[in-house]
Structures are given as structure tokens and as C-alpha cells.
Design a protein around this motif. Structure first.
Motif, PDB file in Angstrom:
ATOM      1  N   LEU A   1      -2.761  14.086   2.802  1.00  6.29           N
ATOM      2  CA  LEU A   1      -3.312  15.225   3.536  1.00  6.29           C
ATOM      3  C   LEU A   1      -3.125  14.976   5.023  1.00  6.29           C
ATOM      4  CD1 LEU A   1      -5.016  17.901   3.197  1.00  6.29           C
ATOM      5  CD2 LEU A   1      -7.004  16.492   3.761  1.00  6.29           C
ATOM      6  N   HIS A   2      -2.717  16.020   5.743  1.00  7.66           N
ATOM      7  CA  HIS A   2      -2.495  15.924   7.184  1.00  7.66           C
ATOM      8  C   HIS A   2      -3.350  16.974   7.888  1.00  7.66           C
ATOM      9  CE1 HIS A   2       1.111  13.630   5.993  1.00  7.66           C
ATOM     10  NE2 HIS A   2       1.284  14.595   5.094  1.00  7.66           N
ATOM     11  N   CYS A   3      -4.160  16.546   8.832  1.00  6.46           N
ATOM     12  CA  CYS A   3      -5.035  17.450   9.576  1.00  6.46           C
ATOM     13  C   CYS A   3      -4.681  17.391  11.056  1.00  6.46           C
ATOM     14  CB  CYS A   3      -6.504  17.086   9.376  1.00  6.46           C
ATOM     15  SG  CYS A   3      -7.098  17.309   7.683  1.00  6.46           S
ATOM     16  N   ALA A   4      -4.669  18.566  11.697  1.00  6.08           N
ATOM     17  CA  ALA A   4      -4.395  18.667  13.132  1.00  6.08           C
ATOM     18  C   ALA A   4      -5.672  19.095  13.850  1.00  6.08           C
ATOM     19  CB  ALA A   4      -3.280  19.663  13.394  1.00  6.08           C
TER      20      ALA A   4
ATOM     21  N   ASP B   1       0.797  17.391   1.254  1.00  6.10           N
ATOM     22  CA  ASP B   1       2.205  17.278   0.863  1.00  6.10           C
ATOM     23  C   ASP B   1       2.391  17.757  -0.565  1.00  6.10           C
ATOM     24  OD1 ASP B   1       2.860  16.248   3.288  1.00  6.10           O
ATOM     25  OD2 ASP B   1       3.127  14.178   2.609  1.00  6.10           O
ATOM     26  N   LYS B   2       3.532  18.387  -0.813  1.00  5.29           N
ATOM     27  CA  LYS B   2       3.855  18.797  -2.165  1.00  5.29           C
ATOM     28  C   LYS B   2       4.285  17.586  -2.978  1.00  5.29           C
ATOM     29  CE  LYS B   2       5.328  23.467  -0.889  1.00  5.29           C
ATOM     30  NZ  LYS B   2       6.443  24.444  -0.923  1.00  5.29           N
TER      31      LYS B   2
ATOM     32  N   LEU C   1       0.839  -1.196   0.000  1.00  2.00           N
ATOM     33  CA  LEU C   1       0.000   0.000   0.000  1.00  2.00           C
ATOM     34  C   LEU C   1       0.879   1.252   0.000  1.00  2.00           C
ATOM     35  CD1 LEU C   1      -2.825  -0.849   2.592  1.00  2.00           C
ATOM     36  CD2 LEU C   1      -2.836  -1.152   0.116  1.00  2.00           C
ATOM     37  N   PRO C   2       0.498   2.290  -0.746  1.00  2.00           N
ATOM     38  CA  PRO C   2       1.331   3.491  -0.883  1.00  2.00           C
ATOM     39  C   PRO C   2       1.156   4.446   0.297  1.00  2.00           C
ATOM     40  CG  PRO C   2      -0.635   3.749  -2.189  1.00  2.00           C
ATOM     41  CD  PRO C   2      -0.719   2.375  -1.573  1.00  2.00           C
ATOM     42  N   VAL C   3       1.406   3.960   1.487  1.00  2.00           N
ATOM     43  CA  VAL C   3       1.181   4.760   2.685  1.00  2.00           C
ATOM     44  C   VAL C   3       2.476   4.864   3.464  1.00  2.00           C
ATOM     45  CG1 VAL C   3       0.450   2.747   4.048  1.00  2.00           C
ATOM     46  CG2 VAL C   3      -0.295   5.033   4.730  1.00  2.00           C
ATOM     47  N   GLN C   4       2.740   6.038   4.016  1.00  2.00           N
ATOM     48  CA  GLN C   4       3.920   6.240   4.833  1.00  2.00           C
ATOM     49  C   GLN C   4       3.677   5.711   6.241  1.00  2.00           C
ATOM     50  OE1 GLN C   4       4.583  10.474   4.538  1.00  2.00           O
ATOM     51  NE2 GLN C   4       5.859  10.264   2.706  1.00  2.00           N
ATOM     52  N   ALA C   5       4.723   5.152   6.816  1.00  2.00           N
ATOM     53  CA  ALA C   5       4.624   4.658   8.192  1.00  2.00           C
ATOM     54  C   ALA C   5       4.786   5.834   9.145  1.00  2.00           C
ATOM     55  CB  ALA C   5       5.688   3.597   8.443  1.00  2.00           C
ATOM     56  N   GLU C   6       3.695   6.553   9.385  1.00  2.00           N
ATOM     57  CA  GLU C   6       3.733   7.677  10.321  1.00  2.00           C
ATOM     58  C   GLU C   6       4.003   7.144  11.728  1.00  2.00           C
ATOM     59  OE1 GLU C   6       3.579  10.737   9.442  1.00  2.00           O
ATOM     60  OE2 GLU C   6       2.811  10.631   7.392  1.00  2.00           O
ATOM     61  N   PRO C   7       4.867   7.820  12.497  1.00  2.00           N
ATOM     62  CA  PRO C   7       5.185   7.319  13.845  1.00  2.00           C
ATOM     63  C   PRO C   7       3.975   7.362  14.764  1.00  2.00           C
ATOM     64  CG  PRO C   7       6.102   9.519  13.497  1.00  2.00           C
ATOM     65  CD  PRO C   7       5.590   9.058  12.177  1.00  2.00           C
ATOM     66  N   ASP C   8       3.826   6.296  15.545  1.00  2.00           N
ATOM     67  CA  ASP C   8       2.780   6.230  16.576  1.00  2.00           C
ATOM     68  C   ASP C   8       1.393   6.497  16.007  1.00  2.00           C
ATOM     69  OD1 ASP C   8       4.645   5.694  18.652  1.00  2.00           O
ATOM     70  OD2 ASP C   8       5.151   7.819  18.714  1.00  2.00           O
TER      71      ASP C   8
ATOM     72  N   HIS D   1      -4.202  11.541   9.249  1.00  2.00           N
ATOM     73  CA  HIS D   1      -3.601  11.567   7.917  1.00  2.00           C
ATOM     74  C   HIS D   1      -4.488  10.803   6.942  1.00  2.00           C
ATOM     75  CE1 HIS D   1       0.053  12.716  10.144  1.00  2.00           C
ATOM     76  NE2 HIS D   1      -0.229  11.691  10.939  1.00  2.00           N
ATOM     77  N   PHE D   2      -4.571  11.321   5.720  1.00  2.00           N
ATOM     78  CA  PHE D   2      -5.308  10.647   4.648  1.00  2.00           C
ATOM     79  C   PHE D   2      -4.375  10.457   3.457  1.00  2.00           C
ATOM     80  CE2 PHE D   2      -8.427  13.198   6.987  1.00  2.00           C
ATOM     81  CZ  PHE D   2      -9.379  12.240   7.309  1.00  2.00           C
ATOM     82  N   THR D   3      -4.245   9.226   2.987  1.00  2.00           N
ATOM     83  CA  THR D   3      -3.489   8.921   1.772  1.00  2.00           C
ATOM     84  C   THR D   3      -4.471   8.421   0.721  1.00  2.00           C
ATOM     85  OG1 THR D   3      -1.504   8.330   3.020  1.00  2.00           O
ATOM     86  CG2 THR D   3      -1.657   7.529   0.765  1.00  2.00           C
ATOM     87  N   VAL D   4      -4.454   9.045  -0.453  1.00  2.00           N
ATOM     88  CA  VAL D   4      -5.345   8.663  -1.551  1.00  2.00           C
ATOM     89  C   VAL D   4      -4.493   8.412  -2.786  1.00  2.00           C
ATOM     90  CG1 VAL D   4      -7.372   9.283  -2.912  1.00  2.00           C
ATOM     91  CG2 VAL D   4      -7.136  10.163  -0.575  1.00  2.00           C
TER      92      VAL D   4
END
Length: 729
Positions: free
Chosen positions: A609-612, A727-728, A536-543, A589-592
Motif C-alpha cells: 500500500l502506498h499513501c501520499a 499494488d495490483k 524480507l519481502p520489501v521493495q527498495a523504494e528510492p530515498d 509505504h506499507f508492505t504486509v
């Protein structure tokens, strides 16, 4: 538990306790009859478990697409579906006969539901571990009535006719109960995925659906999503968005039938006394576990009045008490087929209930078989006696043995370019094909964990010859499976999600995986039955925790999209200093990414996309008052007065866990982007339905520009969304 018999996230570990295995080995050395000893222990622990008096099969899991754009929801947490009883425990705990089937195959249907329950039951339905284990026992007892011959002096002696099989079922339950706590996913690990077609044990849960809508100029006012809160046999509805409102009263389910979540039909809503459509949102409700007949419940969600209203109604023909009354056949929406797998579909332009029965008959004289039954709904008076074609999976004159093996996987409906159901896919393990292409009579089910056999039957009338039977190399660790259309012409592939073998071992040992899960596809009529696989094209975001991925199709592009949500883990469970207590940022985080299947499987460069979220601002929102007071009362026995910092941290911990248990809905919306010119754009909408308190949900939008998705912000709503950035690329 180190691993459990039904194999949840630790599906291949030993599933009985060290004490139990040690005792068994000691008995083996001493030459004792181990299966008799263990069976006796199980009988002593569970002497009086409830036995079903009828012979209905247990439920088969299903999936509920939350929008018409949704092609698949990839539940199961990539850990596969199986019983996975370790070889040693299997050998010494259960009797074995020459060419007999494995215990894990016989009870597989019960184990599959148990896997889903352990991984998703708490977040989705509020199920406890005891609920899951009880359902395992009841499902296993019901399976005994499918594959064991009756034994007893009379047919009514339910206490003895299935006793040997029920002892095996109790042994399976004993292993799970003794060491199940480590595998059950509670509020700290459970994720949302609807799988239960008959959630009779759930009496306090919420589901969301993206409902049909016209173009919108203010997408924040109404997200185009309705949530349905199920409280026992009552239902209430809420609109989501800044204009959120809910129905002031609960609506009862007609005839006190089991409250069942609604499904989207793709059809229009109608209030006519002679409707041709059941509406856009319906449920198939059973009367109970002992009766497989269903009636269609229409969800009247459209409401232009204030306050908001929800109507749950039967079709006109089902309001006639006497089923034998000729008028009861007119405009009726029910199915009396003896089948535990039933699905709503639009077939050849008609609303139809498609059933899979493992107790069907065919030919003359009648032979026992598995077959697909089609029941048209809302037939007008001129066609009230019309009957659609049934399709025995082995043909009209060939029996099928071990029919229960066709019930451990959901029947999938393949859709054409217009979205109508065109083919049904039926799966079985342990049912090999004969040389003539029919399902064989192998009782042993050898190598069942490594392959599935499939019957692909064309739906509609007079298609008995349009059936394909074939084998695919689908391992148990690849399940569950879904069908996904890959282009505008309606071509489909079979899809599964799984960890690599090495990462599955790490996950089962509670270690982090090195790579994301694999998306696997199997092509129809491919030269080889092997899958294609890509990470899957997803980054392993920490925690962070990956929520259940979705696959969707938009009208603006031919290729499907995969949506992968991730939620930051709870950091407020063990606050040790003031700095941690003051921290209030939770990231989602959302990866599409576009799924490409033209030559081989690959992903186009993804959009991220990253939302806080500010949990402090969420806590202060008016919609959080009920949640605040409930937590204050639980912790301190008081309401909002004199709230300690520790209590605030506990509430933020609750919020973080609820975001991780939230439902994600992917839908398509037509948004007005230029009021003066009247310009509109079809956008991808991702709605996070906040767990338990949907008024605090939020939605993000993506606009397709030059074939690439771009985050579209109509303004930060609600206020607790601090920011979102892309992300750019």
C-alpha cells in the motif's frame, strides 16, 4: 565515529580515534605498558564519575508490544548487538589473563543498551548522545559490581573496591566519547522502538497502545488507540481519530515512582474493590535504580465522561503502608524479588510477575544460581500465603558461575494457543553446557559471539523437571531475538532480523545495502541449531527509510504477518529552488506479507500500500498550530505573521523527520461493513502515531478477502492524506 565500542549501526568499525590508536601503537613500539597509559588517560579525563553505592545490576532491554495482536517488534535496525572492540584496541588497551573473559563479554549488557540508545533513543525517548554515553558509564560501573570481587579495606570503601574494573569501564567510555558522533542516530536517522524498562532520563515522550474495543461502525471516529504523554512523573492520555481528545490535566504516578510505559495484559478491566484482574493496561514501576522491587500501576483508561479522564492507581493491597500488615498480602500487585528483569504474564489463568534473578539461591546449603521467580498478584484472602514454584536454571543443587552473562538479553515468554505464558526462555552468551546438560563454569566465554545457550522452563507450579537447556547458532549480529507463534496450536519459533554479512559491511560504511535484511528463525527441538533465513519481502523504494518491522497475528488466519513500513526521506532540509519549496508530497509505504513456516521459511506474495501525504495541508490543520508556532519562534523569534518561504520549508522538513520517527501500531479491529445486515469483518489496522503530536496521526485498514489482504477505505481521514492505493497482484 568510524565505529564505536558498543557497536551501533557501525558496530564492527574501530571505535577509538586514529589519534588514540596511533599514540598507542607508538607506545607499543617503545615497549611501554599501553593499557596502563590508556587507563591513565581515561582516569585523567573521567576522574570523578559517579559510583553507585549499591550493587544492583544495570537494566536489561525489553520490548513493549503495542497491541494484543503484536507478536514481535524487530528493533535494532538489523545491525546486531555487541561491544565490538577491534582486536588491536582490545589487545593494547586492556589487561588479559589466561582463560580470562573478553572485555566485550564482560561489558556486553551495557553495550547492548547503548546500541539501542544510539539507534532508537532519540526518536523514542528524546535521548541525546550524552544521555546514551552516561547510561553506558553507569551500566558499566554497575556491571563491575556483578563480576569483580570487592577489593578495599572496608566494604564501605566504594572508591577502591572496584577500581580496576572501573578503569576499564572508563576506557570503554573514552573510546565512545572520542569518536561517537558519527554513530549516534539523531533526528535525521533515529527510528522508533521502545526498549527501556526504566526510562528515568526521559521526561518528554509519547507511547501508543491499541486498547480493547467492541465492534465499530465508524473506524475513523476512534482508531482504537490511546497515546500516553509522559512529562517527568506525570501522564496525560489522548484518543486518536477524527474525534480525538485528550485529558485536560496530568495524572501523577502513585508514590512518585518512576513513570514507566504501560503494557497490555490481555485481561479485563475491573473497578471492583476485590478485583481478580489488574486491568488491560498496566506498568511495572520501580522506585529507582537502587531498588529492584516493583509495584503494578493500573492505567484506568476507560472513560465515558467528558472531558476524558485517566486514573493511575495501585492495587488495593498495595495501598496499605505497612508491608508486614497481613492485609497487605491481600489483593496486592508487587514483587520484592531481587531481580532486574521482571515481566507481567498470565500463567494458568492468574496474573503473575515473572522475574529472572542472577543473585538467587537454591538448595541446602544455599548455592548461588540464576533462577526464575513467579509472584502471583491479587491473591484473595484464602490464598494470601500461597507461594508459586521457583525454578533454578541449573536445578536445585547446581551452582551457576558468571551469572551476569544471563542479563544481556531479555527473558522471553512463550505463549500457548490461548495467549497465556507457558514457558520462559532465558539466554546467555559465554555460558556453555556441560555434558550432563547443565550450564558450565567456563570463565573465558570462548566463541561467545557465535552462539547462545538457552534454558526453556515451563511456567506455573511444580514443573521443575520440565526444563530444556540447549545451544543455538545465534550470532551477535542476529540479535535481538523474539518468540513468535506460527499457528493456532501455539507452536513458536525464535525470530531475529539481520543484514547479510556483505550488506552489514556496506551499511556500516554508510553505503546502501543491495538486499533487504534477512528474517531468521530457529525452530524449537530442531535437529540442527542453524537458522533458516529469507530476505524480507520489501521493495527498495528510492530515498526511503525502513521503520521497525512488526510481526502480528490475526484471529482470521493461522499464520503470522510481517508489517514493514517505509517513509520517504526528508527532501526539504536543503531547498535550493522554488520548485523544491512548493513540493509538499511525502509518501509512506506499507508492505504486509504472510510468514509461512509449514515446511521451510518463506513469504506469501505481499500486499503493498502506498499513501501520499500533503504536508501543506497537514501544516494548515488545527492540530499543527502548536508545532507551527514553535518552529516559527525557533527560526525567527516570531509567531505565524510574516512567514517566509524558507520557514515553510523548514517546517515541512520537521514534519518529514517526525513521520520517519513515528511509532507504527498494528492491531486487529472488528468493523461493521454493512449497517443493514449487521455484517462485521476483522481487519488489520496500521496506525502511524505522528511523532510528538499524535493528534495528527492516521490509520489504514486491510480486509481479508479470499485469504488475501485488501485495502479498505472508510474515507480519507485526516484531510492531509491525499490518496492511498494498493499494488495490483
Amino acid at each position: 565515529m568510524a565505529a564505536k565500542l558498543s557497536g551501533s549501526a557501525k558496530c564492527h568499525k574501530p571505535c577509538v580515534t586514529v589519534l588514540l590508536i596511533g599514540a598507542v601503537i607508538a607506545l607499543l613500539v617503545m615497549g611501554a605498558g599501553c593499557h596502563a597509559i590508556i587507563g591513565g588517560t581515561a582516569e585523567a579525563v573521567y576522574p570523578d564519575l559517579a559510583q553507585p553505592e549499591e550493587t544492583e545490576a544495570p537494566i536489561t532491554f525489553t520490548s513493549y508490544p503495542s497491541s494484543t495482536a503484536t507478536e514481535a517488534i524487530l528493533g535494532g535496525q538489523a545491525a546486531g548487538l555487541n561491544c565490538s572492540i577491534p582486536p588491536l584496541a582490545n589487545r593494547i588497551s586492556f589487561k588479559h589473563s589466561v582463560d580470562g573473559s573478553d572485555i566485550s563479554l564482560r561489558f556486553r549488557q551495557a553495550c547492548v543498551i547503548h546500541d539501542f540508545c544510539y539507534r532508537h533513543g532519540y526518536a523514542t525517548y528524546g535521548y541525546t548522545q550524552a544521555d546514551c554515553d552516561t547510561q553506558l558509564q553507569q551500566s558499566a560501573f554497575r556491571l563491575c559490581r556483578q563480576f569483580q570481587e570487592r577489593k578495599g579495606n572496608t566494604l564501605t570503601d566504594v572508591r577502591t573496591m572496584y577500581s580496576s574494573c572501573e578503569q576499564e569501564a572508563k576506557t570503554v567510555l573514552l573510546g565512545v566519547s572520542l569518536k561517537g558522533a558519527g554513530s549516534f542516530h539523531d533526528r535525521t536517522r533515529s527510528t522508533y522502538f521502545e526498549y527501556d524498562p526504566m526510562p528515568a532520563r526521559a521526561n518528554d515522550y509519547v507511547v501508543g497502545r491499541a486498547t480493547p474495543e467492541n465492534r465499530v461502525s465508524d473506524p475513523n471516529a476512534d482508531y482504537g488507540v490511546r497515546t500516553f504523554y509522559f512529562k517527568r512523573n506525570l501522564v496525560s492520555m489522548r484518543t486518536l481519530g477524527k474525534s480525538s481528545q485528550k485529558t485536560p490535566a496530568y495524572t501523577p504516578v502513585p508514590e512518585a515512582r518512576l513513570a514507566t510505559p504501560p503494557m497490555l495484559t490481555g485481561m479485563t478491566d475491573s473497578v471492583s474493590e476485590t478485583p481478580t484482574s489488574p486491568g488491560s493496561l498496566v506498568s511495572l514501576a520501580r522506585d529507582g535504580a537502587n531498588d529492584t522491587s516493583v509495584k503494578l500501576i493500573r492505567f484506568g483508561w476507560l472513560s465515558s465522561t467528558s472531558p476524558l479522564k485517566l486514573a493511575l492507581t495501585l492495587c488495593p493491597g498495595d495501598n496499605i503502608p505497612d508491608a508486614d500488615d497481613p492485609k497487605a498480602k491481600i489483593y496486592a500487585c508487587r514483587s520484592d524479588t531481587d531481580a532486574s528483569v521482571k515481566k507481567f504474564a498470565v500463567v494458568e489463568g492468574k496474573p503473575v510477575i515473572v522475574s529472572l534473578t542472577h543473585r538467587g539461591t537454591a538448595g541446602s546449603p544455599n548455592i548461588s544460581t540464576v533462577k526464575i521467580v513467579q509472584q502471583e498478584l491479587l491473591k484473595p484472602e484464602g490464598r494470601k500465603d500461597d507461594i508459586m514454584t521457583d525454578y533454578p536454571l541449573n536445578g536445585p543443587m547446581v551452582t551457576i558461575r558468571n551469572q551476569y552473562r544471563f542479563l544481556s538479553h531479555d527473558m522471553l515468554l512463550e505463549k500457548d494457543a490461548s495467549g497465556e505464558a507457558s514457558w520462559a526462555w532465558v539466554f546467555a552468551r559465554g555460558a556453555p553446557l556441560n555434558r550432563n546438560g547443565t550450564f558450565g563454569d567456563d570463565d573465558s566465554g570462548k566463541n561467545y559471539a557465535d552462539y547462545v545457550t538457552v534454558a526453556r522452563q515451563q511456567l506455573g507450579n511444580n514443573h521443575a523437571n520440565n526444563v530444556q537447556r540447549f545451544t543455538l547458532n545465534v550470532k551477535e549480529t542476529d540479535e535481538p531475538l523474539s518468540l513468535v507463534r506460527t499457528d493456532n496450536a501455539g507452536h513458536s519459533v525464535l525470530v531475529g532480523m539481520a543484514w547479510s554479512d556483505s550488506d552489514l559491511n556496506r551499511v556500516e560504511s554508510e553505503k546502501p545495502a543491495k538486499q533487504p535484511p534477512l528474517l531468521k528463525i530457529w525452530r524449537i527441538n530442531a535437529a540442527a541449531p542453524q537458522p533458516e533465513a529469507r530476505a524480507l519481502p520489501v521493495q527498495a523504494e528510492p530515498d526511503t527509510t525502513m521503520l521497525t518491522p512488526l510481526i502480528v497475528r490475526l484471529s482470521s488466519q493461522s499464520d503470522p504477518l510481517i508489517v514493514i513500513p517505509q517513509v520517504q526521506n526528508n527532501r526539504w532540509q536543503h531547498v535550493e529552488n522554488q520548485e523544491q519549496a512548493n513540493d509538499d508530497v511525502l509518501k509512506i509505504h506499507f508492505t504486509v506479507a504472510t510468514i509461512k513456516t509449514d515446511k521451510s521459511l518463506y513469504f506469501a506474495p505481499p500486499t503493498r500500500l502506498h499513501c501520499a501525504l500533503s504536508l501543506n495541508r497537514q501544516l494548515q490543520s488545527p492540530d499543527a498550530k502548536t508545532l507551527r508556532n514553535r518552529t516559527y519562534s525557533i527560526l525567527n523569534g516570531v509567531t505565524e505573521a510574516n512567514v517566509s518561504p524558507e520557514t515553510i520549508s523548514a517546517i515541512k522538513s520537521d514534519l518529514a523527520q517526525r513521520w520517519r520517527m513515528s511509532q507504527v501500531i498494528a492491531s486487529e479491529r472488528e468493523v461493521v461493513t454493512d449497517q443493514q445486515k449487521g455484517t462485521t469483518t476483522h481487519m488489520l489496522a496500521l496506525t502511524m502515531v505522528f511523532h510528538g503530536f499524535p493528534a495528527m496521526s492516521f490509520q489504514v485498514l486491510f480486509n481479508s478477502i479470499g485469504g488475501k489482504l485488501r485495502y479498505y477505505s472508510p474515507g480519507n481521514e485526516p484531510r492531509f492524506i491525499s490518496y492511498c492505493y494498493q499494488d495490483k497482484t
